[in-house]
Each structure stands twice: as C-alpha cells, then as structure tokens.
Design an enzyme around this catalytic site. Structure first.
Site, PDB file in Angstrom:
ATOM      1  N   ALA A 430     -84.518 -78.856  -8.835  1.00 24.36           N
ATOM      2  CA  ALA A 430     -85.761 -78.135  -9.090  1.00 24.36           C
ATOM      3  C   ALA A 430     -86.784 -78.572  -8.048  1.00 24.36           C
ATOM      4  O   ALA A 430     -86.578 -79.552  -7.333  1.00 24.36           O
ATOM      5  CB  ALA A 430     -86.273 -78.419 -10.501  1.00 24.36           C
ATOM      6  N   MET A 431     -87.911 -77.839  -7.978  1.00 22.55           N
ATOM      7  CA  MET A 431     -88.976 -78.164  -7.024  1.00 22.55           C
ATOM      8  C   MET A 431     -90.327 -77.901  -7.676  1.00 22.55           C
ATOM      9  O   MET A 431     -90.555 -76.824  -8.219  1.00 22.55           O
ATOM     10  CB  MET A 431     -88.807 -77.320  -5.751  1.00 22.55           C
ATOM     11  CG  MET A 431     -89.931 -77.497  -4.745  1.00 22.55           C
ATOM     12  SD  MET A 431     -90.029 -79.193  -4.147  1.00 22.55           S
ATOM     13  CE  MET A 431     -91.797 -79.306  -3.832  1.00 22.55           C
ATOM     14  N   GLU A 432     -91.230 -78.886  -7.555  1.00 20.23           N
ATOM     15  CA  GLU A 432     -92.460 -78.904  -8.343  1.00 20.23           C
ATOM     16  C   GLU A 432     -93.621 -78.097  -7.786  1.00 20.23           C
ATOM     17  O   GLU A 432     -94.786 -78.401  -8.060  1.00 20.23           O
ATOM     18  CB  GLU A 432     -92.924 -80.361  -8.502  1.00 20.23           C
ATOM     19  CG  GLU A 432     -93.379 -81.044  -7.202  1.00 20.23           C
ATOM     20  CD  GLU A 432     -92.300 -81.833  -6.485  1.00 20.23           C
ATOM     21  OE1 GLU A 432     -92.627 -82.697  -5.658  1.00 20.23           O
ATOM     22  OE2 GLU A 432     -91.111 -81.569  -6.760  1.00 20.23           O
ATOM     23  N   ASN A 433     -93.373 -77.040  -7.012  1.00 17.84           N
ATOM     24  CA  ASN A 433     -94.465 -76.243  -6.440  1.00 17.84           C
ATOM     25  C   ASN A 433     -95.555 -76.035  -7.490  1.00 17.84           C
ATOM     26  O   ASN A 433     -95.276 -75.654  -8.627  1.00 17.84           O
ATOM     27  CB  ASN A 433     -93.954 -74.868  -5.995  1.00 17.84           C
ATOM     28  CG  ASN A 433     -92.650 -74.950  -5.242  1.00 17.84           C
ATOM     29  OD1 ASN A 433     -92.571 -75.567  -4.191  1.00 17.84           O
ATOM     30  ND2 ASN A 433     -91.606 -74.345  -5.792  1.00 17.84           N
ATOM     31  N   HIS A 464     -89.508 -83.913 -15.627  1.00 17.06           N
ATOM     32  CA  HIS A 464     -89.703 -84.490 -14.286  1.00 17.06           C
ATOM     33  C   HIS A 464     -90.662 -83.622 -13.467  1.00 17.06           C
ATOM     34  O   HIS A 464     -91.632 -84.115 -12.879  1.00 17.06           O
ATOM     35  CB  HIS A 464     -88.341 -84.582 -13.592  1.00 17.06           C
ATOM     36  CG  HIS A 464     -88.375 -85.209 -12.236  1.00 17.06           C
ATOM     37  ND1 HIS A 464     -88.048 -86.527 -12.019  1.00 17.06           N
ATOM     38  CD2 HIS A 464     -88.692 -84.700 -11.017  1.00 17.06           C
ATOM     39  CE1 HIS A 464     -88.170 -86.805 -10.718  1.00 17.06           C
ATOM     40  NE2 HIS A 464     -88.552 -85.701 -10.101  1.00 17.06           N
ATOM     41  N   GLU A 465     -90.409 -82.318 -13.456  1.00 18.00           N
ATOM     42  CA  GLU A 465     -91.213 -81.424 -12.614  1.00 18.00           C
ATOM     43  C   GLU A 465     -92.641 -81.274 -13.147  1.00 18.00           C
ATOM     44  O   GLU A 465     -93.584 -81.159 -12.368  1.00 18.00           O
ATOM     45  CB  GLU A 465     -90.542 -80.054 -12.491  1.00 18.00           C
ATOM     46  CG  GLU A 465     -89.126 -80.089 -11.931  1.00 18.00           C
ATOM     47  CD  GLU A 465     -88.995 -80.843 -10.616  1.00 18.00           C
ATOM     48  OE1 GLU A 465     -89.946 -80.834  -9.814  1.00 18.00           O
ATOM     49  OE2 GLU A 465     -87.945 -81.461 -10.391  1.00 18.00           O
ATOM     50  N   HIS A 468     -94.773 -84.120 -12.083  1.00 17.80           N
ATOM     51  CA  HIS A 468     -95.203 -83.968 -10.687  1.00 17.80           C
ATOM     52  C   HIS A 468     -96.518 -83.205 -10.559  1.00 17.80           C
ATOM     53  O   HIS A 468     -97.209 -83.349  -9.542  1.00 17.80           O
ATOM     54  CB  HIS A 468     -94.146 -83.188  -9.891  1.00 17.80           C
ATOM     55  CG  HIS A 468     -93.111 -84.043  -9.246  1.00 17.80           C
ATOM     56  ND1 HIS A 468     -93.418 -85.141  -8.475  1.00 17.80           N
ATOM     57  CD2 HIS A 468     -91.750 -83.945  -9.235  1.00 17.80           C
ATOM     58  CE1 HIS A 468     -92.288 -85.679  -8.019  1.00 17.80           C
ATOM     59  NE2 HIS A 468     -91.277 -84.979  -8.466  1.00 17.80           N
TER      60      HIS A 468
END
Length: 1026
Positions: A430-433, A464-465, A468
């Site tokens: 995943a990515m926290e954009n 987690h995301e 962030h």
C-alpha cells in the site's frame, strides 16, 4: 508505504526515454555546442557559496545530430545534458553563408599531360596531406607542446557545464505551489502535461535545479516577480534525473518567481511514476487505468518537480479525461468542465496542507466507492465495480482506526476526505498518499466469509497507512536517511492501535514474530544503522527494509515499555506532531520532544538513551552471570559474522527488564536495570532459582544465560510450561537458536531446551520453534543429507505430532488458534504425513465438486492448495480455478500452491508466466520466486532463472527495491556450500552498476557463509543427537 507484501499486461522492454513521438510534434530546439559555440551566450559564474564542478558526463548531447568528440578524461561517463527550447532551424540558417567560399571553380579549358615523375610526387604529396589531415581530425582539440598533445587548446569551443554536481538539490530555491494539468491518453498509453511552479528565492543564485525523468520538455518559460515571462533553455543531466535553468543575472533572496514547463511522456510500463495498468472484468473485457506510485523518487516521472521530501508545497491538480472514465486525487473534486475536444476536465481543490511530492497521487479509471462520514472526514473505499462487495470490512476498519488516531494524537485528520482504493496492478502492499491511499487488492479487499486471519492482514495494512497520515504526511523526515521516522512509527502504531481498536484480531503474536525476524536481519554485518547515510537512488530504495520498519517499531516499543510513567511516550509524540506539524524533522527532533515532556521526578534523557539504538547498526548480546547474591550483566555487539567486520567498542544504553521464579507473569513482576556501560551488577537473593531477562521480549537484544542459567530455565519449563508468559517462552526459543548460529551454545543445548515443547499449546512458541527447525530441515534437504533429513522429520513428529493430531479441519474463530493450526498442518503436509495429506486432498475434492459453494476455511486454504499442487491432475484444476476466482486473498494462496509444485516443467512454466505478466501478474513474481525456492525441485531452477533474466527483472523492479531484495534473499538464503557461494559472488560481481553494490547482495553472501559455517560445525552434532 508498506512494501512488505510477500503476500497485467506484458511490460515493455524498451526504456521509456527511447520512445519518442517526434514524428508528430515539434521537436524542442537542440544544438551541438561543440560545433556551434557562437549560438550560446557564455554561462555566468555560479553561486560563490556553492562548489561548481563540471561532471565529466555533462557533455551536451544533441538528439538527431550525434555526440561531439571528447578527450580521454571525459570518456568514462555517458553524456546526459540536453538543450531544449531554442530554434535549431533559425540558428543553423542564420549561420549558413549564402555565398560559400567553397564554390567549385571551372576547370581550365586545356592542359598539358604531366610527366610520370610529377605524377608520383603529386600522389605522394596528396597522401602526406591526407594523412596529416586525418591525424589532426581525430586528435582531441589541443595545443602541441614539446611533450606532445597535453595542453588544452584555448580556441576549442567551451561547452556550458551542467551547473550542479550533487545528488541532492541546492536549497537556494523553495517551491511554494504547483499547478498541474495532465492529459492522459489511455488509448495510446501516453500523456502530456503542464506544470506551473511558484517559487521563492532563499539565497542569491544564478540557477534553478529540479528533477525530471523521461519527460520530453517542449517549452519552458520563466517570470520573475511582476515581470514579463520569457522563454528559457533547459539543461538536463540524465544520470541524476535533474534539469536546470541558468540565469545571466542573480536571482535575489526574497524574490518570487514562476516557472512553467510543458512536456509529454509515455505512461510508465513499470510500477512507479504515472503508470498504465489493466485488468479483465467479469465479462472477459480488458479494462485499462492509469495510477501513480511516487515514493520514493518517481514524482519526477509524472511532472518536473523538486522531488525531495523537504521541498513541501501545495498542489492544484487538473486532469483531462474521456467522459467514460473517472479521476481521483488527494483532494476532493472542485468542479468538472466540458472541453471542446470531447474531453472533460476534473479540477481538484488546492491541497489545504503543504506536502512532499512523493505523497501526490492521481488515478484515472473506473472504480466504485462505499462511503461513510467520520468526524468531519468522508471516508470512502474504492474498488473495481465487480469487487464492491469486498469493501465493507475495509470501510469499517478504516473508520474505527481514523477515529482512534484522531483522539490518540489529539490532532484531527486535516483533509475533508480520505479515499482508500484497491488497484488491480500494484507492486507495494500500500502507499500512504495524503487523502488517497492506494492498496493492492489483497491488502484491502476481504469477502464476507473471510477468515479472521485474512481480516487481520487487511486491518494491519490499513492501520499502518492511516498512521502515516500523521507520521510521514503531517510531519515528514527531512531526508531518506531517517525513513524510519515514517516507517518505524507507522509499523509501531499499526500494532498498538489494533490491540485497542480490534482486539479480536490478536495482533500481538504477529508483532512478536516480526521483532524476531528484525533481530535476525540486524545480526548481520551487512545490516545498517536505523539512521544512515543515503547518497544514491539505489541506497534510497534499500532503506525500505526490516531495519527501517520492524527494528524502528521494536525500539519504539522498547522505549515506551521503559519510560517510568505511563503516557509519557504518548505525550511526547503528541508534542512532536504539534511542534513540527507541516514541517520536516530528523531523529534528534523526536528524541528531544520525548525528553522535554516532564512527567515525573525520574526524568530520563530519551535522546541520550535512544541515540545508541539509531546511530549504530546491530544490537547487544547481554550475558548473565551469577555469583552469590550478585548478578553481573555484560554487553557486546551480537554480530554473526566476524570476517571483515568493523570492530568497534559498540555500547548501547539498554533498559534491561527481568523477572524471576519469585514473580514472573504479571506486569508488576517486571524489574528494570539500565545497562549503559560494558558491564553492570545488581543484587538478587541467592534463593532465586532462575532469572528471565527481557520480559515479554519488549527489548531489542538477545540474552545468554550461561550453562547454569539455561539449565535452570529448562528445568522450570519442564516442570511447568506456564511459569513464563508465552512471549517469554518464544523469546527463549528464538534466543537459543540465535546463540547456536553465533557459536556460543552447541546445538545440543537447543535440542535440550526444545524437550519441553511437546507440552506447549500456545501459538508463538510453537510457530517460532517450527520456523527455526524448518530452516534447518530445508538446508539439510538442499545439501542432500538424506539420512539427516529423515531423522529431522522423525524429531519434528516426535515433538509436535500430538499437537498436529489435535488440529481440526473445520472453521475456527480464534486468530491465535488459526495461526497455530496453519503452521502445524503446513509442516505436517510438507513432511508428507499421510493423515494430513489425505485430509487436504479430501477438502480440495469437496471444494472442486461443489463448484466453489463448499468453502475451505481461510487458514487451511494454503495447506490444501499446496497438497493439491503435488498431483498433476489437481495442479491443472488449481490453475483453472486461479484463472477464474475473483477473491484476491484466495487467488494468492492458489498461486502459492501452484508455485509449490515439485514438477520441474511446471516450475519453469510458472517462473516464465510470472515474468511475462499475462496469466500471472508481474507484481506477483517475487512471491512466485520465493515459493519456488522453498522446494527441493525448484530452488536451482529459480537461481538460474534470476541469472538469465536479471536485466528484465531490474526493468520491472528498481535496483535495490524491496521486490529485488526479496528475490535475492529467496534465491540464495538456502545455499550452504562453497560452490554456491562462488557462483553467487561471481554473478553479482559481473553486474557492476546493475546491482553489484546492493546491500542485499552483501547480505546474501554473508548468509551463505553463515549457513556453510553452521553446517560444517553442527553436522556431527546432528548425526549424534537426532
């Protein structure tokens, strides 16, 4: 970002910067300055306070005209500087004389025939002239001296150098805002864009340097203050993905300016930048989409920008699209406007927060949302339309976690909306954009019938995301050397938050296991400090590893557990977030915030304590010795490899916790002793029979109790398993295997401790023991030590057989019991225990015959699919099911099953299919390789496959990335012979800049040496004791 997902179309092989649309668009003006120096003004002197040096690789390259010759000193770098934005046609015609001095003269009307002697002399003269001309032509421009051609010719045209020589950008300019307009064309897989950057000058300078990668810049204009906009020349230095503008007059500190850049590019064919993706819908139609993944260094592939975390700015994003697509970005949509060309433009609100470029995100495609309001934020989960029914759990978990974080941090999420979107083709977990978090489908989507274990995976990634959004987005590390401030905190908070918000998920066992694995990795000489120097793109990629994530989380847990007053940790991080909101920080800022929180008279200098854990690699080995009522603790660096190790007198400030047979289970039993020096002592009554250090394994260190200490603990467990917490029992098992690997205890000591395990019923001690024994079993298997393999199988069955027999094959609600059952049954079926394999085959047959209506319990799916894949007929059935199943967690387990086959032809096929990317998405290739490597039949095939396809692998996954780390580790971690060591060393040495310097390569070589050493030392013991 969560890269740890060990849990499409064919990617193009041609690098994107080689694909140009020059036939249909006006080519930017380009000039070969070596041949046309008059066309350029002399470049002004650079800032006096900054070093100026012309990199040898910054020759100016002219597309279509070739490269100028270079002298010997320049030859060792590739040319990269381009000039864009000048009129080649005008300039070349202006310099061309209408009456050439080389006009051909008419020959005389008559001549006499020369003599033979004259002819010979003339021919000889012409040969000499031609030879001299050729020599002069091919020599680099120079002035002749007595010693030959050594002195540079002052009349040779001087090329303007690229005005910056460092990996990091200069800090003389700061961007304030970006206005981006993007025109993605999903039919032709390319896009055009316009970027308007408003900037302020911080220091007097004559240049602006920023990032751009694989973008064809067609126009650049610059406006200073209220002045007129003027066209600019753009220099490009490809090796560092930088572009620059030079100015004849200094830009003054305090001035404001605007840079506008128009450009075009192809959508990326890898998983970073602005990339294209596709999937097949339920009707068999191919659907295309475009998504972004910018962390760490890929925003520059979508728009020119100051692509470093410290250059925060606001962003206004506009995307032009076809009416049948939708778009998403970080902010809510402000308006949609029809355009004349049949497209529509979506304009998003300007970001209400300053953010780093790596957090920008936008997506074009077809997705369906489910939504709910949490406080003042609209939370939505998006999926492709046919998977909408799998989004409810994620929405519920995200809503609860957002509410928890709002309260815990005492700072509300600052944006009006928070989108979580499942992308069919996505490499990271995943990515926290900010405001638009992107996920793999397996990390976000779960069915209503999913097992609690599958829900645990999804909830962990969401937790987690979301963490962030505060740690990373609101407060961001200044540079990638402190990545752990983002990732270590998010990892710690994911476990801490789930223990409160979703306690039924029983996340504690998972957190304990990842702390053990972080210790294993950090025991290597090839490890690195939590905060360490980062000076290249590969080094940035390599920071996304277990040290930044799990070790970072582990030392935060240790700190929290050691602070004298409850809530000091929380108050300290609230102060840190409020003090540095919207800013960038380094590690010391965090420690200072935690130190400044005065909550007790026992004031502890957190900075003094914690800097020893972040500034040096590794961790301590604490050795215990007792004499009378005195306990002596000594510390040293726990380092598995002494060869080529940098011997330092490493000391840690260790908060040593301990319990004893007087009181060992409740938190109030715990005692604390701080060990700051090489050794320290404390008193303990002689009547105390045993001592257990590192209560519940909250500290990041390993303990050696000496022969007497281990014997006392072993006897205590033999008498009563429950005399220690399950975390402490698992910790003893982990520590004694680690000490055996270090050579401090014999393997006989390991086997003696494990004698108690047949009475063990808790998950974490059993799973840790099985993991360690399975590692040794696989090493023996791959060394062809067949008699020892058979004895090891007997040993495992003797100690775990009764627990294996007690496992049921029906639905099980407890997460902890599911973890235990899946570990036991996967081991049993992996050892080909008939009772296990028959049950698994029966469940698979029932599943197939019912046409999918009969469900296999989620925690048993992996073992069932693994067993099915060993039969040729069932493997084919499983492959067919894999092609049709829509539920992603189940699909991944099927893929693992398919890759576990021991059929050589099928192994080769699945490796190639993963690389090709049609039936098996390329994002799953690291998983395929790691699964194949576990089997006896596949590990050598996988190693050959990696060597043969290395260049294609690093096209798809960046050098140093977590995917490449996984591939290297999987393929080499089970080698234990000199022949394999030589082979691995030879291959990676040959790669040079294509991967030879990666930390993961050093780790692989070190691991093979350690395996070899352990085997040579312990084979006789194993033969005697098993």
């Amino acid at each position: 970002m969560d890269p740890f997902d060990s849990n499409s179309t064919e990617r193009a092989n041609l690098p994107r910067n080689m694909i140009e649309n020059s036939m249909f668009e006006e080519e930017p003006d380009v000039v070969d300055l070596a041949k046309d120096s008059a066309a350029f003004p002399t470049f002004p002197a650079l800032d006096p306070d900054e070093v100026v040096y012309e990199p040898r690789s910054s020759r100016l390259l002219v597309r279509g005209l070739g490269e100028n010759d270079m002298d010997e000193d320049e030859e060792d770098c590739e040319s990269s500087a381009r000039l864009l934005g000048m009129s080649f046609m005008n300039r070349s015609s202006a310099h061309r004389s209408n009456s050439s001095p080389y006009t051909r003269q008419a020959p005389p009307r008559s001549c006499s025939r020369p003599s033979a002697r004259t002819m010979v002399v003339c021919v000889l003269f012409l040969v000499i002239v031609a030879s001299m001309t050729m020599v002069l032509y091919f020599l680099p421009g120079c002035t002749f001296t007595k010693t030959g051609c050594r002195k540079e010719n002052k009349t040779t045209p001087i090329e303007p150098p690229f005005p910056w020589t460092q990996f990091r950008l200069p800090h003389s300019i700061r961007p304030l805002s970006y206005d981006l307009t993007l025109n993605p064309d999903l039919d032709n897989m390319n896009f055009t864009g316009s970027t308007v950057i408003k900037m302020v000058v911080l220091h007097n300078t004559k240049r602006i340097v920023l990032h751009s990668a694989n973008l064809n810049i067609s126009k650049a204009t610059f406006k200073l203050g209220d002045g007129e906009a003027s066209d600019m020349t753009v220099l490009e230095y490809k090796p560092r993905q930088q572009i620059a503008l030079n100015f004849s007059e200094e830009l003054k500190a305090g001035q404001y300016c605007v840079l506008t850049l128009d450009y075009s590019a192809n959508l990326s064919h890898t998983y970073d930048g602005f990339y294209n993706s596709s999937y097949t819908d339920k009707d068999g139609n191919k659907r295309v989409l475009a998504a972004t993944q910018f962390e760490p260094l890929s925003a520059r592939k979508a728009f020119p920008c100051f692509d470093e975390p410290a250059f925060k700015a606001t962003f206004l994003i506009k995307i032009n699209r076809k009416p049948d697509y939708m778009t998403l970005s970080n902010m809510p949509k402000a308006k949609t406007t029809p355009l004349n060309n049949g497209l529509v433009q979506d304009e998003f609100e300007m970001t209400s927060v300053n953010m780093s470029t790596y957090l920008v995100a936008f997506i074009v495609g077809n997705f369906t949302p489910v939504s709910k309001n949490v406080s003042e934020t609209l939370v939505s989960v998006y999926s492709v339309p046919e998977k909408k029914e799998h989004t409810d759990y994620a929405l519920d978990a995200a809503s609860k976690l957002l509410d928890f974080y709002n309260n815990f941090f005492e700072i509300n999420f600052p944006l009006k909306k928070l989108d979580l979107i499942a992308i069919p083709d996505f490499l990271a977990g995943a990515m926290e954009n900010w405001g638009l978090i992107t996920f793999r489908e397996t990390s976000l989507l779960v069915g209503k019938q999913s097992s609690p274990l599958e829900k645990q995976v999804v909830a962990s990634v969401i937790a987690h995301e979301l963490a962030h959004q505060w740690f990373g987005n609101l407060v961001t590390m200044s540079w990638w050397n402190d990545l752990w401030l983002n990732e270590g905190f998010a990892t710690y908070m994911q476990y801490m938050s789930l223990q409160t918000v979703l306690p039924k998920l029983d996340i504690g066992n998972l957190f304990l296991a990842v702390r053990f694995r972080a210790l294993d990795k950090d025991a290597l000489n090839s490890s690195h400090a939590v905060s360490t120097a980062v000076n290249s793109p590969e080094q940035v990629e390599e920071m996304f590893d277990s040290v930044s994530y799990e070790k970072g989380a582990s030392i935060l847990l240790m700190l929290n557990a050691s602070l004298p007053v409850d809530q000091q940790f929380r108050k300290g991080i609230i102060q840190y977030l409020k003090q540095f909101s919207g800013l960038n920080t380094d590690t010391n800022d965090l420690w200072n915030s935690l130190t400044q929180v005065e909550v007790s008279t026992q004031h502890q200098n957190v900075s003094e304590m914690m800097s020893s854990w972040t500034s040096q690699k590794g961790f301590p080995l604490v050795t215990v010795s007792r004499k009378g009522d005195q306990v002596t603790l000594t510390q040293e660096h726990f380092l598995l490899t002494s060869d080529n190790a940098t011997h330092t007198s490493s000391l840690w400030n260790i908060p040593v916790t301990y319990v004893s047979d007087n009181c060992s289970l409740a938190p109030e039993c715990r005692q604390l002793f701080t060990l700051k020096t090489k050794s320290g002592t404390f008193k303990l009554p002689e009547s105390v029979k045993w001592l257990k250090l590192n209560y519940r394994n909250t500290g990041f260190y390993i303990v050696h109790y000496g022969d007497d200490g281990w014997a006392a603990l072993r006897d205590a467990l033999a008498n009563d398993v429950s005399v220690l917490t399950h975390e402490d029992r698992a910790s003893l098992i982990h520590n004694i295997f680690a000490l055996s690997r270090l050579g401090r205890v014999s393997f006989r000591h390991v086997l003696n401790l494990l004698n108690y395990i047949s009475n063990e019923t808790e998950t974490s001690p059993v799973t840790e023991a099985l993991l360690q024994l399975n590692k040794i079993y696989q090493l023996l298997d791959k060394r062809h030590e067949y008699s020892l393999v058979a004895r090891m199988k007997t040993y495992i069955l003797h100690h775990f057989g009764s627990l294996m027999d007690k496992q049921t094959w029906e639905e099980q609600e407890s997460v902890s019991k599911q973890e235990l059952r899946s570990a036991l049954l996967e081991t049993a079926c992996g050892l080909d225990i008939e009772n296990c394999t028959q049950q698994a085959k029966a469940l698979f047959k029932q599943y197939v015959d019912s046409n999918g209506t009969s469900r296999i319990p989620g925690d048993l799916q992996q073992v069932v699919f693994n067993v099915a894949a060993q039969s040729p007929e069932d493997w084919s059935t499983l492959l067919s099911l894999y092609g049709h199943v829509t539920y992603d967690a189940e699909k991944r387990k099927m893929l693992r099953g398919l890759a576990s086959t021991q059929d050589a032809r099928k192994i080769v096929w699945i490796l190639k299919a993963g690389l090709k990317g049609n039936l098996i998405q390329t994002q799953e290739l690291p998983l395929v390789i790691s699964t194949v490597c576990k089997g006896f039949a596949g590990y050598l095939f996988a190693w050959d496959f990696i060597q043969e396809n290395w260049d294609r692998l690093i096209e798809k996954f960046p050098v140093g990335s977590f995917a490449i780390q996984t591939i290297i580790n999987s393929a080499t971690s089970q080698f234990s012979t000199q022949a394999h060591l030589d082979q691995v060393q030879g291959f990676f040495s040959s790669l040079k800049e294509r991967g030879s310097q990666m930390r993961s390569v050093q780790e692989a070589l070190e691991t093979i040496r350690l395996n070899k050493r352990w085997m040579e030392k312990n084979l006789p013991t194993l033969q005697k004791w098993l």
